[in-house]
Design a protein around this motif. Structure first.
Motif, mmCIF file in Angstrom:
data_model
loop_
_atom_site.group_PDB
_atom_site.id
_atom_site.type_symbol
_atom_site.label_atom_id
_atom_site.label_comp_id
_atom_site.label_asym_id
_atom_site.label_seq_id
_atom_site.Cartn_x
_atom_site.Cartn_y
_atom_site.Cartn_z
ATOM 1 N N HIS A 172 0.814 -1.219 0.000
ATOM 2 C CA HIS A 172 0.000 0.000 0.000
ATOM 3 C C HIS A 172 0.848 1.271 0.000
ATOM 4 O O HIS A 172 0.317 2.362 0.058
ATOM 5 C CB HIS A 172 -0.947 -0.016 1.197
ATOM 6 N N VAL A 199 -0.596 -1.147 -4.696
ATOM 7 C CA VAL A 199 -1.998 -1.241 -5.091
ATOM 8 C C VAL A 199 -2.419 -0.076 -5.971
ATOM 9 O O VAL A 199 -1.779 0.972 -5.997
ATOM 10 C CB VAL A 199 -2.935 -1.264 -3.864
ATOM 11 N N SER A 200 -3.503 -0.271 -6.653
ATOM 12 C CA SER A 200 -4.116 0.787 -7.434
ATOM 13 C C SER A 200 -5.098 1.547 -6.534
ATOM 14 O O SER A 200 -5.064 2.766 -6.447
ATOM 15 C CB SER A 200 -4.826 0.155 -8.631
ATOM 16 N N ASP A 201 -5.955 0.807 -5.838
ATOM 17 C CA ASP A 201 -6.914 1.421 -4.909
ATOM 18 C C ASP A 201 -6.437 1.148 -3.487
ATOM 19 O O ASP A 201 -6.406 0.000 -3.034
ATOM 20 C CB ASP A 201 -8.305 0.820 -5.152
ATOM 21 N N ASN A 202 -6.080 2.219 -2.803
ATOM 22 C CA ASN A 202 -5.438 2.072 -1.499
ATOM 23 C C ASN A 202 -6.399 1.574 -0.425
ATOM 24 O O ASN A 202 -5.991 1.140 0.640
ATOM 25 C CB ASN A 202 -4.838 3.423 -1.079
ATOM 26 N N LYS A 226 -8.505 -0.904 -0.862
ATOM 27 C CA LYS A 226 -8.814 -2.325 -1.059
ATOM 28 C C LYS A 226 -7.549 -3.151 -0.952
ATOM 29 O O LYS A 226 -6.456 -2.628 -1.217
ATOM 30 C CB LYS A 226 -9.431 -2.528 -2.453
ATOM 31 N N TRP A 277 -4.443 -5.724 -1.628
ATOM 32 C CA TRP A 277 -3.626 -5.960 -2.811
ATOM 33 C C TRP A 277 -3.943 -7.324 -3.384
ATOM 34 O O TRP A 277 -4.012 -8.313 -2.648
ATOM 35 C CB TRP A 277 -2.151 -5.895 -2.395
ATOM 36 N N ASN A 278 -4.221 -7.394 -4.654
ATOM 37 C CA ASN A 278 -4.321 -8.685 -5.336
ATOM 38 C C ASN A 278 -4.098 -8.447 -6.814
ATOM 39 O O ASN A 278 -3.851 -7.320 -7.232
ATOM 40 C CB ASN A 278 -5.681 -9.352 -5.066
ATOM 41 N N ASP A 312 -5.805 -8.055 -9.294
ATOM 42 C CA ASP A 312 -6.589 -7.058 -9.997
ATOM 43 C C ASP A 312 -6.514 -5.680 -9.357
ATOM 44 O O ASP A 312 -7.135 -4.741 -9.814
ATOM 45 C CB ASP A 312 -8.049 -7.515 -10.078
ATOM 46 N N ASN A 313 -5.763 -5.597 -8.289
ATOM 47 C CA ASN A 313 -5.595 -4.286 -7.654
ATOM 48 C C ASN A 313 -4.105 -3.946 -7.604
ATOM 49 O O ASN A 313 -3.498 -3.907 -6.543
ATOM 50 C CB ASN A 313 -6.222 -4.285 -6.256
ATOM 51 N N ARG A 347 -3.434 9.853 -9.630
ATOM 52 C CA ARG A 347 -4.016 9.316 -8.403
ATOM 53 C C ARG A 347 -4.742 10.405 -7.608
ATOM 54 O O ARG A 347 -5.794 10.143 -7.034
ATOM 55 C CB ARG A 347 -2.889 8.704 -7.562
#
Lengths: 149, 294, 668, 339, 287
Positions: E50, E107-110, E112, E114-115, E117-118, E237
């Motif tokens: 993150h 992550v892309s969306d902080n 959610k 990490w996986n 797709d993120n 971002r």
């Protein structure tokens, strides 16, 4: 000029030592040109900021020409080399943003190339005329315009 | 990783002893080569006179063979093969248009990452220390004229592995065998190459100059690394003798044969019985040194 | 702000295709325009008076003249306006002749364009500021770098005009390559004989400060106001005390430790030496790399024998600072060596000629020394390997020169001539000898040059072979030369006793470094670049720095001397006034917004942007900003366009001026 | 006033009808970025359990840029042309209670000593139909400042999503009543006790602080170590104020349209930007992000309350959600609360 | 993570650094920028999936210490900004103590977890997960399965549009701009004390959020970063209205590579793209 035909407005940014003088030569040689271009004289193409081009479009230009000394001829040694990189990048960006490259032109015209100047400027005027008025850019400038009652 | 091996046609034919001696020497030096699968002719000295694309496609095919086999490098002992493989890869990487054309013909892609080396570079890679370490015979009695010919060092813009005019890399390896490399003038003089068959007289006159200069500088033997040069320098001596009865003979060895001698390998195992100019005398001395050492 | 617009009809030139009356009338309605009028010939005296009168009558603040190109009459109208009390930089020109009337036939659209251009000029002039020309005082003292014939000539010319000169030479003596030559073409007069008096004149000239064994270390400042740091290398001999008796040299035990640079390695010299007997100044120098004392701590024989106690083993380099107004760069050339190239060298060596390993293959300067009566062989032809007289000698021209594969694209210009000279000198000394010359073309442009070459061929019997030499090798005490006679179309082999190579003239190795110190451009070969190849051949692109001799490109002696005198003349022009005046179109930094990214410095072709530290009143560094040296700035404005925060602006072409012009250009 | 039931289909029909009457209809955009004037009911996005849009709907009352008047320069002087207030009527549909609640808060400042006719006209011409909120996350805190997920401040009517997919319409103001009377054909009568809302998947906002206590601390602690490193990581980007439904600072600039004409524009500004308080002299009384951040907290939770008896915040949490460096205003309030 | 804390403690104890700019945990998994000034602070430093922020932005925004270096926790990607800042005289290498972790993507969306797709789009073409320039490093590289790079696809899609489609695309995006300048503030390379948009006289860019003003701002912002942008995508971002700024930035970076073989922030010694030129630069577009 026919009454209702569209005549484009061309703003040309040129360097003092080569292209401006080349255009002077075209004048002294009485080489006829179309009247659409307005020249702005700057010391060197190195002086030309891309914001100038943007401002020209904002202020009603349908097309812009930027012109200076051939590589190696720069009165200030290297101004045109720096300008060349700047233009290449700006042009690429303009294209990506949807500003037609047919409205934005670049050339090298030396002080002795009066004939080339005529060819270049007439070419630019004809190309821009084919594109029609640059309404897209004019349309985004409505908010500060005095409303017609 | 094993080094890829591209023998080329000559090493199957007139230069058989180059192949034999190379493999025999490597056995003693404990290194192995991996032959390029289903290799084909590189086009050698004739294809580029016929068709430019063909002259690139032929070597290119061997490059893709090697790539597909997972090799990262190729050693080509024949100077012509080496030159063709190297310059093909280099020129294709510089010219996208021709590259596409060739790839189309081959239905395969050239990645341009193969390291292409000649036999001298290969021994540099193995290390002269290893030769010195495994050396069994004292060759200090042997004066050697190292002969490079044209193709080995003149790579154009494809690269440079040694000085084109005053090369010394072969001398370093010869020195490692204990033999004495001599200084002479015709290291990179042309032997006449492919004129061997069409204009024999030219080859004879060129070859004679090379042989004479080597002998004038007290060479006992000429060492080289090109099967074409070898056939001219070795085979043509007999013809020269017909026209110049006083002409002295000088044995012409492949670099690998000389290394084999130093390693104490018998002449027959090195293919030295296949030469036109008798190498018996050399081998006799070698045997004497061997015996003495034992 | 009250602005006057003056539309010129230029007789019929403008008036025929531009409705000048209409244009003047419509310009009167531009906001800020107080008066707008037209006249037949605005540049004539009555026209100019009209402008002056209108300024006085209307109390104008600025003027726009719509007439011919500013390249024609901008100065005229600036002067006229100035005469009426308006700052000359509050005058703008709208070019309605070259850019309107002469190129358009249609009166309505041409007049519209003329109005647009005038409106644009009016809007610009509203944003103009009064400016004054920049005045810089001139330090009337010249620096000449290099003490060869070019430097000597330039220094003497400037000094004879009454100005002080500092002449810096990196070797222990002045004289340069010319002092090494035996005879000179096309007259075959003795080089030393004509040069030595000049060297002495330099030494004795009251206006010339001679610094030999010295190098320029740093140059700051700008035209008229340079500050130059010069490193005076430690000679280990005190100049003022030495009387040049030469006793130290005679007694030095290291007779054969070092090759003589002056004799091009064909003779030895001791550790303490003067390069040659006629050296100026005649003061020895100790070569510390070979001197026994510096190696072992013992010896000091020279110190013992010196009656004047002039030896100083502890001497250190000293740095001198000089105030200088103009600089002449005359650093000359060196000869290309065919040896294996050093890493990074743009040039290739000649493996085919044995990389310089064959003793009897020498270069042109070595031949000069051999032919010189004061040289190592006392002028006799003796080949280096065994001292025998060469009976067959091969001269090869264009060794390096005009050979792209060796890294040279250019012609060294002097080799055709000196090779002809060499062949003649050889034939004059060895009457039964054979001289062969391999050449590509004979380039003998110059007064009496072609005649000279013909003489070598026809009278002295030099055998010229048009073709290249492919190989040289040594065999049985001979140099075998293999080449091609392209005129006969046959390969040719010559077993020569000696070979002389006319190797290329190349720039001094340190030339690029010096050019960087000076801030002047140099070409890819290291030769200093002139400002304009035709019209400014002796100026560098930096004001106040001039070029002379082979530092610029290969040149022969007369050319170098003329160039040196030309450079000297340029220096004298500069020194003829106390103050330099120039247009105030220069860049200026807004220190409050500058963040010091120094993109301006990167794009400046004149090294005009410097770093300036801004400190608070306690002396603490706040930030480092760009500073434009107004002496160096030429006013191109590339920095202005590059600056991301627009903290540097070009006076006279400021952004607000240009924006105003752009905005007003198209009537919407 | 009466309550109604309206089906999802009828909302669509109603909206198209309203559009046909020449009204603007503003709803949250489907991308969740901002509010949009829609052209057709199909563009509607009414979701009670979605995260608040990134930008609030204040743009429609207090636009990001708006002309105050226009000017034209000529040879003889400058001519001024008035800009007139927008007369168009607007229906706001599906706003969250925390968005609607911003309107009465903003109205105070725009009617304090000077009555902003542009703003007032827009409010006057608008009907705000909010939607009971079924969402909460770590950054919501409406409940701590006296609002809730069903707060009615600023709304003319409020929709509540029903278990059967229809909406319970509660009329709040006269204006709301009048509006819906015009469109009664889309409504069904009902009683307050028939309101059977869907269950919220989310709990009540977790952030809790006592605004009264916070105000007390702010009153006493303009200078306090607490402020010192608070602005350390703040980049001063000001997005918090731009996305905020209640921040209302503006700047006035002239924009050229061409070389002699243009407009005087009123533009959003932000106390978080470094030039905001910079004087012409170069002096800046709020010369660091720490001071600027303190100003933001003080203005929202102290000064505004001192002056207007309102907190300048609706607890929507937009500022924190959008903050690039994770400055959490709710978290800060909780910390102050614990002093 | 223990390694990071140890490094940080040692640096702070020895006085090598005055403070360390790093990441600390916030609610859930989210991390936020954090300045560690004491050994206790050092305990709070973390580096996780993150840790999205490009902390080099603080080099200019936080006052330089009187003594000691600035410790900076900086990922390989963000390190390019440090290199660019040094190239552009904004920082000195010797003033910064670079603690650069081996990074396993962020992550892309902080908000959610990490996986696959993120994962931030800047990670998808990352070549510098193992940093090349640092004073200290930590962590281990793990194999990460990456989703496809949609941004590149979008760039290609826009490139393939007609001129008027491109114009409409960007007009719709730029219309949303509220002129908050968060893009500028979050950008490590927008370090001017006075941005030209804030320059009142002469007016460079309309400061109003009119469509023309928005075009001007976004165009000139992107142009000033052309050949300089190192692709940290912080602008993208922080944009409150989701304008795809990095689309434009990345397009120009790709141009810099294809046209001038220049990747911003690769080497301190390398001359910058802007401010230099080659005689062989392309000029096919010039008549």
């Amino acid at each position: 000029m026919a009454e209702n035909s569209f005549e484009p407005k061309i703003t040309a940014f040129v360097c003092n030592w080569c292209t401006y003088t080349g255009a002077d030569l075209a004048g002294t040689s009485r080489l006829k040109q179309q009247t659409n271009a307005r020249l702005i004289r700057l010391p060197c193409t190195g002086r030309i900021d891309p914001v100038f081009i943007m401002k020209a479009f904002q202020n009603g230009a349908d097309g812009v020409l930027v012109s200076g000394c051939h590589p190696g001829d720069c009165h200030y040694n290297a101004g045109n080399f720096h300008a060349r990189r700047r233009w290449a990048m700006f042009k690429e960006m303009m294209d990506f943003l949807g500003i037609d490259n047919k409205r934005l032109h670049f050339s090298w015209v030396s002080a002795s190339e009066g004939k080339k100047w005529v060819d270049v400027i007439d070419g630019v005027i004809n190309t821009v005329r084919e594109q029609g008025p640059f309404t897209q850019y004019k349309d985004i400038n409505k908010e500060t315009e005095i409303p017609v009652k | 990783m094993k080094t890829g091996y591209y023998p080329g046609c000559s090493l199957e034919g007139t230069g058989k002893e180059f192949d034999i001696s190379l493999k025999r020497v490597l056995k003693d030096l404990d290194v192995e080569l991996e032959e390029v699968d289903d290799w084909s002719c590189c086009g050698a000295s004739s294809a580029h006179g016929v068709n430019h694309v063909l002259s690139l496609a032929l070597p290119a095919r061997n490059l893709t063979q090697a790539q597909n086999q997972g090799l990262t490098n190729i050693m080509a002992p024949c100077a012509a093969c080496y030159n063709r493989l190297l310059s093909t890869q280099s020129s294709l990487m510089k010219d996208k248009v021709v590259k596409a054309e060739v790839e189309d013909l081959l239905e395969d892609k050239i990645n341009g990452n193969l390291e292409i080396i000649n036999v001298i570079e290969y021994f540099q890679k193995i290390g002269v220390d290893k030769i010195i370490e495994k050396k069994k015979i004292d060759l200090s009695w042997l004066n050697v004229a190292c002969y490079y010919g044209c193709l080995l060092v003149r790579l154009g813009d494809a690269g440079k592995f040694d000085d084109e005019e005053q090369p010394t890399s072969m001398e370093d390896i010869v020195a490692a065998t204990g033999a004495k490399p001599i200084d002479w003038n015709f290291k990179t003089e042309c032997c006449g190459a492919a004129h061997s068959i069409s204009h024999t007289e030219i080859v004879e006159s060129l070859t004679k100059k090379i042989l004479d200069n080597a002998m004038a500088h007290d060479a006992d033997v000429i060492v080289l690394a090109c099967p074409m040069c070898h056939s001219n320098l070795d085979m043509r001596q007999l013809n020269i003798k017909k026209h110049h009865p006083d002409q002295k003979e000088i044995p012409v060895l492949y670099l690998t044969e000389l290394i084999g001698m130093a390693l104490g390998i018998d002449g027959e195992e090195l293919g030295m019985d296949k030469h036109f100019i008798n190498t018996r005398q050399l081998l006799d001395v070698q045997q004497q040194k061997k015996v003495r050492k034992v | 702000m009250k602005i006057g617009v003056f539309v010129c009809q230029c007789g019929e030139n403008i008036g025929k295709t531009v409705d000048c009356v209409g244009v003047a009338k419509s310009c009167a309605s531009i906001p800020g325009v107080a008066v707008s009028m037209e006249y037949k010939y605005m540049c004539s005296d009555p026209g100019q008076n009209l402008v002056k009168q209108a300024i006085a009558d209307n109390g104008l603040d600025a003027v726009v003249v719509a007439a011919c190109s500013p390249h024609m009459h901008e100065k005229t109208f600036r002067k006229a306006a100035n005469g009426a009390g308006i700052n000359p930089f509050l005058v703008e020109i709208a070019n309605i002749r070259e850019h309107v009337s002469w190129i358009h036939d249609d009166v309505p659209s041409g007049s519209l364009k003329a109005t647009d251009l005038i409106r644009s000029a009016v809007e610009k002039v509203k944003n103009n500021a009064p400016l004054t020309t920049i005045k810089v005082p001139v330090t009337k003292r010249a620096l000449v770098i290099g003490g060869g014939i070019s430097g000597i000539q330039a220094a003497l010319d400037i000094a004879n005009a009454g100005y002080e000169v500092v002449l810096v030479e990196k070797e222990p003596s002045i004289g340069g390559h010319m002092s090494q030559l035996s005879e000179t073409f096309p007259t075959l007069d003795c080089s030393q004989c004509i040069l030595t008096p000049r060297m002495v004149e330099v030494y004795q000239h009251p206006k010339i400060k001679l610094l030999t064994y010295s190098e320029v270390e740093a140059v700051d400042g700008f035209i008229g106001n340079f500050k130059v740091k010069i490193r005076k290398k430690a000679r280990s001999v005190i100049d003022e005390d030495c009387n040049g008796c030469g006793m130290c040299i005679q007694k030095c035990p290291t007779k054969k430790k070092a090759y003589s640079e002056f004799e091009e390695g064909m003779a030895f010299r001791p550790a303490i030496y003067v390069p040659f007997p006629q050296a100026v100044p005649n003061i020895p120098v100790i070569d510390r790399s070979v001197c026994t004392f510096y190696k072992t701590g013992k010896c000091k024989i020279c110190e013992t024998v010196c009656g004047r106690k002039a030896i100083d083993f502890m001497q250190e380099d000293t740095i001198l600072e000089e105030e200088i107004g103009a600089i002449v760069v005359a650093t000359g050339f060196k000869l290309y060596k065919i040896t294996k190239p050093e890493p990074g060298s743009p040039y290739e060596g000649y493996g085919e000629y044995g990389y310089g390993e064959y003793k009897d293959v020498i270069d042109g300067l070595q031949f000069e020394r051999m032919a010189s009566a004061s040289g190592p062989t006392a002028g006799e032809m003796k080949r280096p390997s065994d001292g025998k007289e060469p009976k067959k000698i091969v001269f090869i021209q264009c060794v390096g020169s005009r050979d792209e594969s060796k890294g040279f694209s250019y012609c060294s210009k002097i080799c055709c001539m000196y090779t002809a000279k060499h062949a003649m000198l050889y034939k004059h000394k060895v009457h039964d000898g054979e001289a062969y010359v391999f050449y590509m073309d004979i380039r003998s442009g110059g007064k009496m040059y072609e005649e000279f070459v013909r003489r070598g061929i026809e009278e002295d019997g030099a055998k010229y072979i048009r073709g290249r030499v492919s190989r040289l090798y040594e065999e049985n005490g001979k140099i075998i030369v293999k080449g091609e006679d392209t005129l006969a179309g046959v390969p040719i082999t010559i077993d020569a006793d000696m070979v002389v190579l006319a190797t290329a003239m190349v720039a001094q190795k340190e030339a690029p470094k010096l050019a960087q110190i000076l801030g002047i451009p140099y070409d890819k070969h290291g030769f200093m670049s002139e400002s304009h190849p035709k019209l400014k051949p002796v100026e560098s692109s930096s004001g106040g720095i001039f070029l002379a001799g082979a530092a610029n490109a290969p040149k022969d002696i007369p050319e170098s001397v003329s160039m040196a005198s030309a450079a000297a003349a340029k220096v004298m022009i500069l020194f003829s006034s106390d103050i330099l005046e120039r247009e105030p179109v220069i860049a200026q930094v807004d220190e409050s917004t500058c963040v010091g990214c120094f993109y301006c410095q990167k794009v400046c072709a004149y090294n005009a942007v410097e770093r300036k530290e801004i400190k608070d009143r306690n002396g603490k560094l706040i930030k480092v900003v760009a500073y434009v040296n107004e002496g160096l700035c030429q006013g191109c404005g590339t920095c202005n366009a590059t600056c991301p925060s627009k903290s540097v602006e070009l006076i006279g072409f400021k952004d607000e001026q240009i924006f105003a012009q752009i905005c007003a250009l198209n009537e919407i | 006033m009466k309550d109604y039931i309206i089906t999802a289909e009828n909302i669509q029909l109603l909206v198209n009808d309203v559009l046909k009457q020449g009204w603007d209809v503003v709803s949250e955009s489907k991308t969740g970025v901002n509010f949009n004037a829609i052209k057709d009911a199909s563009e509607l996005a009414i979701k009670s359990d979605s995260k608040p849009s990134k930008l609030s709907m204040k743009d429609f009352f207090f636009p990001k840029t708006e002309p105050l008047f226009f000017y034209r320069q000529s040879h003889d002087g400058v001519e001024l042309v008035d800009a007139s207030p927008i007369e168009k009527k607007t229906l706001f549909l599906g706003a969250k209670p925390c968005d609607a609640a911003a309107i009465p808060v903003l109205s105070k400042v725009f009617n304090w000593d000077y009555k902003d006719e542009f703003y007032n006209k827009r409010v006057e011409n608008s009907v705000v139909v909010s939607l009971k909120c079924n969402y909460s996350d770590d950054y919501c805190f409406c409940t701590s400042i006296g609002l809730s997920q069903k707060a009615e401040q600023g709304s003319d009517a409020m929709l509540t999503e029903q278990q059967d997919g229809s909406y319970f319409l509660h009329i709040v103001t006269e204006k709301g009543d009048e509006f819906f009377k015009m469109y009664s054909q889309y409504l069904k009568d009902t009683q307050a006790e028939n309101n059977k809302p869907v269950e919220s998947k989310y709990p009540e906002p977790a952030v809790k602080f006592d605004q009264g206590k916070v105000k007390g601390w702010l009153d006493a602690n303009f200078e306090h170590d607490f402020w010192n490193n608070l602005g350390d990581v703040c980049l001063g980007c000001g997005q918090c104020t731009f996305v905020c439904p209640t921040c209302h600072c503006f700047d006035i600039v002239d924009e050229n349209c061409n070389y002699h004409e243009g407009g005087r524009m009123k533009n959003w500004d932000s106390c978080q930007l470094c030039l905001f308080t910079k004087h012409a002299s170069g002096h800046n009384p709020r010369d660091g992000q720490t001071k600027r951040y303190r100003q933001r907290i003080q203005h929202k939770f102290k000064y505004y309350e001192d002056k207007f008896n309102e907190v300048l915040c609706t607890g929507c949490g937009r500022c924190t959600r959008g903050c690039g460096v994770g400055i959490d205003i709710g978290g800060i309030m909780e910390r102050i609360d614990k002093f | 993570m223990a390694e990071l804390k140890e490094i940080a403690k040692e640096l702070l104890t020895s006085g090598t650094v005055a403070y360390i700019i790093g990441y600390a945990s916030e609610k859930n998994d989210k991390t936020v920028p954090f300045i560690a000034r004491t050994v206790e602070d050092a305990e709070k430093l973390v580096f996780t999936h993150h840790s999205v922020n490009n902390l080099s932005v603080y080099l200019k925004r936080i006052k330089k210490p009187e003594s000691g270096k600035v410790g900076l926790v900086v990922k390989g990607c963000d390190l390019k900004a440090v290199v660019a800042l040094i190239q552009e005289s904004q920082s000195k290498r010797e003033d910064i103590y670079i603690i650069s972790p081996k990074c396993n993507t962020v992550v892309s969306d902080n908000t959610k977890p990490w996986n696959k797709d993120n994962i931030a789009s800047k990670c998808l073409s990352c070549e510098v997960r193992t940093p090349s320039l640092f004073d200290a490093t930590f962590g281990e590289i793990e194999t990460v399965e990456l989703p496809s790079d949609e941004q590149i696809e979008l760039i290609k899609k826009v490139e393939a549009m007609s001129t008027s489609e491109k114009w409409e695309f960007w007009k719709n995006e730029f219309e949303k701009c509220v002129k908050c300048y968060a893009c500028r503030q979050a950008c490590p390379l927008c370090y001017c004390d006075q941005c030209i948009v804030d320059k009142a006289s002469p007016r460079w860019i309309d400061s109003s959020a009119t469509v023309q003003g928005n075009f001007a701002w976004n165009m000139i912002r992107a142009f000033h970063l052309s050949g300089r942008c190192i692709g940290c995508e912080e602008c993208n971002r922080v944009c409150p209205v989701d304008i795809p700024l990095s689309l434009l930035n990345r397009k120009m970076s790709m141009f810099a590579v294809s046209e001038y073989d220049y990747k911003a922030g690769t080497s301190i010694e390398e001359p910058t793209l802007v401010g230099t030129y080659k005689l062989t630069d392309n000029e096919d577009f010039i008549k």
